[in-house]
Scaffold this motif. Structure first.
Motif, PDB file in Angstrom:
ATOM      1  N   ALA A 109       0.842  -1.210   0.000  1.00  0.00           N
ATOM      2  CA  ALA A 109       0.000   0.000   0.000  1.00  0.00           C
ATOM      3  C   ALA A 109       0.876   1.260   0.000  1.00  0.00           C
ATOM      4  N   ILE A 110       1.980   1.208   0.724  1.00  0.00           N
ATOM      5  CA  ILE A 110       2.947   2.319   0.712  1.00  0.00           C
ATOM      6  C   ILE A 110       3.479   2.505  -0.706  1.00  0.00           C
ATOM      7  N   SER A 111       3.839   1.407  -1.349  1.00  0.00           N
ATOM      8  CA  SER A 111       4.334   1.450  -2.721  1.00  0.00           C
ATOM      9  C   SER A 111       3.305   2.090  -3.650  1.00  0.00           C
ATOM     10  N   ASP A 112       2.037   1.769  -3.446  1.00  0.00           N
ATOM     11  CA  ASP A 112       0.967   2.369  -4.249  1.00  0.00           C
ATOM     12  C   ASP A 112       0.910   3.888  -4.062  1.00  0.00           C
ATOM     13  N   MET A 113       1.154   4.347  -2.833  1.00  0.00           N
ATOM     14  CA  MET A 113       1.151   5.787  -2.567  1.00  0.00           C
ATOM     15  C   MET A 113       2.273   6.472  -3.356  1.00  0.00           C
ATOM     16  N   TYR A 114       3.448   5.852  -3.357  1.00  0.00           N
ATOM     17  CA  TYR A 114       4.567   6.422  -4.115  1.00  0.00           C
ATOM     18  C   TYR A 114       4.306   6.376  -5.613  1.00  0.00           C
ATOM     19  N   SER A 115       3.602   5.356  -6.083  1.00  0.00           N
ATOM     20  CA  SER A 115       3.210   5.295  -7.493  1.00  0.00           C
ATOM     21  C   SER A 115       2.230   6.420  -7.823  1.00  0.00           C
ATOM     22  N   GLN A 116       1.310   6.684  -6.905  1.00  0.00           N
ATOM     23  CA  GLN A 116       0.366   7.787  -7.111  1.00  0.00           C
ATOM     24  C   GLN A 116       1.115   9.115  -7.190  1.00  0.00           C
ATOM     25  N   TRP A 117       2.099   9.280  -6.304  1.00  0.00           N
ATOM     26  CA  TRP A 117       2.900  10.508  -6.351  1.00  0.00           C
ATOM     27  C   TRP A 117       3.689  10.601  -7.661  1.00  0.00           C
ATOM     28  N   GLN A 118       4.136   9.470  -8.164  1.00  0.00           N
ATOM     29  CA  GLN A 118       4.844   9.472  -9.446  1.00  0.00           C
ATOM     30  C   GLN A 118       3.910   9.990 -10.545  1.00  0.00           C
ATOM     31  N   ASP A 119       2.668   9.526 -10.524  1.00  0.00           N
ATOM     32  CA  ASP A 119       1.678  10.020 -11.486  1.00  0.00           C
ATOM     33  C   ASP A 119       1.430  11.515 -11.297  1.00  0.00           C
ATOM     34  N   ASP A 120       1.332  11.945 -10.034  1.00  0.00           N
ATOM     35  CA  ASP A 120       1.132  13.368  -9.747  1.00  0.00           C
ATOM     36  C   ASP A 120       2.267  14.203 -10.337  1.00  0.00           C
ATOM     37  N   LEU A 121       3.486  13.710 -10.196  1.00  0.00           N
ATOM     38  CA  LEU A 121       4.646  14.423 -10.741  1.00  0.00           C
ATOM     39  C   LEU A 121       4.596  14.467 -12.264  1.00  0.00           C
ATOM     40  N   LYS A 122       4.267  13.353 -12.892  1.00  0.00           N
ATOM     41  CA  LYS A 122       4.213  13.293 -14.351  1.00  0.00           C
ATOM     42  C   LYS A 122       3.124  14.200 -14.914  1.00  0.00           C
ATOM     43  N   LEU A 123       1.958  14.219 -14.245  1.00  0.00           N
ATOM     44  CA  LEU A 123       0.807  14.975 -14.740  1.00  0.00           C
ATOM     45  C   LEU A 123       0.764  16.413 -14.232  1.00  0.00           C
ATOM     46  N   ASP A 124       1.752  16.773 -13.411  1.00  0.00           N
ATOM     47  CA  ASP A 124       1.822  18.094 -12.797  1.00  0.00           C
ATOM     48  C   ASP A 124       0.565  18.408 -11.981  1.00  0.00           C
ATOM     49  N   ASN A 125       0.091  17.400 -11.257  1.00  0.00           N
ATOM     50  CA  ASN A 125      -1.015  17.581 -10.319  1.00  0.00           C
ATOM     51  C   ASN A 125      -0.465  18.010  -8.969  1.00  0.00           C
ATOM     52  N   ASN A 126      -1.353  18.425  -8.084  1.00  0.00           N
ATOM     53  CA  ASN A 126      -0.950  18.608  -6.697  1.00  0.00           C
ATOM     54  C   ASN A 126      -0.625  17.236  -6.135  1.00  0.00           C
ATOM     55  N   LEU A 127       0.266  17.188  -5.179  1.00  0.00           N
ATOM     56  CA  LEU A 127       0.644  15.914  -4.571  1.00  0.00           C
ATOM     57  C   LEU A 127      -0.545  15.342  -3.798  1.00  0.00           C
ATOM     58  N   SER A 128      -0.895  14.097  -4.081  1.00  0.00           N
ATOM     59  CA  SER A 128      -2.016  13.444  -3.391  1.00  0.00           C
ATOM     60  C   SER A 128      -1.731  13.363  -1.906  1.00  0.00           C
ATOM     61  N   HIS A 129      -2.796  13.448  -1.120  1.00  0.00           N
ATOM     62  CA  HIS A 129      -2.668  13.349   0.333  1.00  0.00           C
ATOM     63  C   HIS A 129      -2.346  11.918   0.737  1.00  0.00           C
ATOM     64  N   ILE A 130      -1.575  11.793   1.787  1.00  0.00           N
ATOM     65  CA  ILE A 130      -1.229  10.476   2.329  1.00  0.00           C
ATOM     66  C   ILE A 130      -2.497   9.849   2.907  1.00  0.00           C
ATOM     67  N   LYS A 131      -2.737   8.615   2.538  1.00  0.00           N
ATOM     68  CA  LYS A 131      -3.893   7.897   3.065  1.00  0.00           C
ATOM     69  C   LYS A 131      -3.669   7.614   4.549  1.00  0.00           C
TER      70      LYS A 131
END
Length: 133
Positions: free
Chosen positions: A100-122
């Motif tokens: 699940a931690i790994s999934d959070m870092y993957s989400q942040w990777q997507d946020d970085l690629k798409l120039d989104n705001n950083l997703s909140h930590i679950k």
């Protein structure tokens, strides 16, 4: 303006680009290392490598002032250090939590690629699993 734009406006392009390249490689390797924790012949190498990955992310994200990433990395690093001390294979709860931690870092990777705001930590990620079998 998202996380990538913020980084680009506050830091040299080469530093940001190098961080993104290394971050991508570390995120892509996390899941395999986590699953290898359950294999006796791969445990020592995997736990040490995972610890290095989170330590490196903590350091780089701290330098780049990505506070949520730096804080979660420090938290995970502490849990991994406890695991290293036990010298025992982790239980299923720990592996599930790390995935699940790994999934959070993957989400942040997507946020970085798409120039989104950083997703909140679950919130569920902030509850450490019981470290004993």
């Amino acid at each position: 303006m998202g996380i990538r734009s913020d980084l680009d406006s506050n830091f040299d392009f080469e530093i940001v680009d190098e961080f993104l390249d290394h971050y991508s490689m570390m995120v892509e390797s996390m899941e395999v290392m986590i699953l290898d924790l359950e294999k006796p012949n791969k445990y020592s190498r995997s736990i040490d490598e995972l610890f290095r990955v989170f330590h490196n992310i903590k350091s780089a994200s701290g330098y780049l002032k990505i506070a949520p990433m730096a804080k979660l990395s420090a938290f995970v690093e502490d849990v991994l250090e406890e695991l290293r001390k036990t010298h025992e294979l982790p239980n299923g709860d720990i592996v599930t939590w790390l995935l699940a931690i790994s999934d959070m870092y993957s989400q942040w990777q997507d946020d970085l690629k798409l120039d989104n705001n950083l997703s909140h930590i679950k919130y569920s990620l902030l509850k450490t699993p019981y470290l004993e079998k």
